[in-house]
Design an enzyme around this catalytic site. Structure first.
Site: not given
Length: 284
Positions: A12-17, A37, A69, A163
């Site tokens: 999940g390194a494409s944005r955010g934290i 992804k 994914d 969640y």
């Protein structure tokens, strides 16, 4: 206290934290596998694996964009193998990828339930499993999972049980693997923010611009992660860290610089334990 020459696999390194952690490591001269992804631009979300890779290179690191994914075992295996082939090994895994759907039992479609548990719990387990054989060969191996302390106050469960359980499963795997791989010298820790963090998820799913203004920037998580990942892996493991506590303990006292609105009121995040709560400390 540097990650120069270290190789990080960040989901999940494409944005955010995830991207903030990657950029902080890149400023040291680290190698970053951007495992996410988003390969094509999405009008609803900023950034792709390729724009993240460009930013990492500009910051001083080396980047490998990987369309992954984390629900796909063969895809994860191939991405980890490509990382090791490209950079000659693997030193750090950051389990950042996560899915969220804040709803009660009757308002949680099973499709959403499955997505959260497949990405959060199963994904963290799967990526860890595929990285561990390579981490065993590293000099100071770390696994850092972006998940909360295990606070079993029912208030965290009653409004969004699916969640909460999905996020807690990430923490349980980190806690368990810290004990399982202690003799191998691999550190497993979890990191969570005290306040909401100004990301696309906060803006689009939780509270819009109003909540963004009451949030801290992803840089606070990046700086806290950097401190954890530069500690000796044999002694700093099995811990549940809160971002501002990490920075205060490391000597950073000006936390207002991380606020989107300096001097403004900050919004507390989910899952931060209150004093006296039934928290599983997790020291191994």
């Amino acid at each position: 206290m540097s990650l120069k020459g270290k190789t990080l696999f960040i989901t999940g390194a494409s944005r955010g934290i995830g991207l903030a952690i990657a950029l902080r490591a890149a400023r040291d001269g680290a190698n970053i596998a951007v495992a996410a992804k988003t390969a094509a631009p999405d009008p609803r979300l900023p950034g792709t694996i390729f724009t993240a890779a460009e930013d990492i290179e500009k910051a001083g690191g080396k980047a490998l964009p990987l369309a992954v994914d984390i629900r796909d075992e063969q895809g994860v295996e191939a991405a980890v193998a490509k990382t090791v082939e490209t950079f000659g090994g693997l030193d750090i895994l950051v389990n950042n990828a996560s899915a969220i759907h804040l709803a009660g039992t009757l308002d949680t479609p099973m499709k959403r339930y499955d997505l959260m548990h497949q990405i959060n719990g199963r994904g963290t387990f799967l990526v860890s499993q595929k990285c561990i054989p390579h981490l065993k060969k590293a000099a100071n191996p770390h696994v850092l999972t972006l998940s909360p302390p295990l606070d079993f106050d029912v208030k965290w469960f009653k409004s969004h049980p699916a969640y909460t359980l999905a996020k807690f499963s990430m923490s349980i795997y980190g806690w368990a693997m810290a004990a399982e791989f202690k003799d191998d010298g691999i550190a497993f820790n979890c990191l969570w923010p005290r306040t909401t963090i100004a990301t696309a998820a906060v803006k689009n799913l939780l509270g819009g611009d109003a909540l963004m203004k009451r949030s801290r920037t992803p840089d606070i998580m990046a700086d806290a992660a950097h401190w954890i990942l530069t500690q000796p892996s044999r002694t700093c493991t099995g811990r549940f860290f809160i971002d501002d506590e990490v920075l205060t303990a490391s000597g950073i006292t000006d936390l207002d610089k991380y606020a989107v609105t300096p001097g403004g009121e900050l919004a507390p995040d989910f899952f931060v334990p209150a004093p006296g709560s039934k928290t599983l400390v997790g020291d191994i």
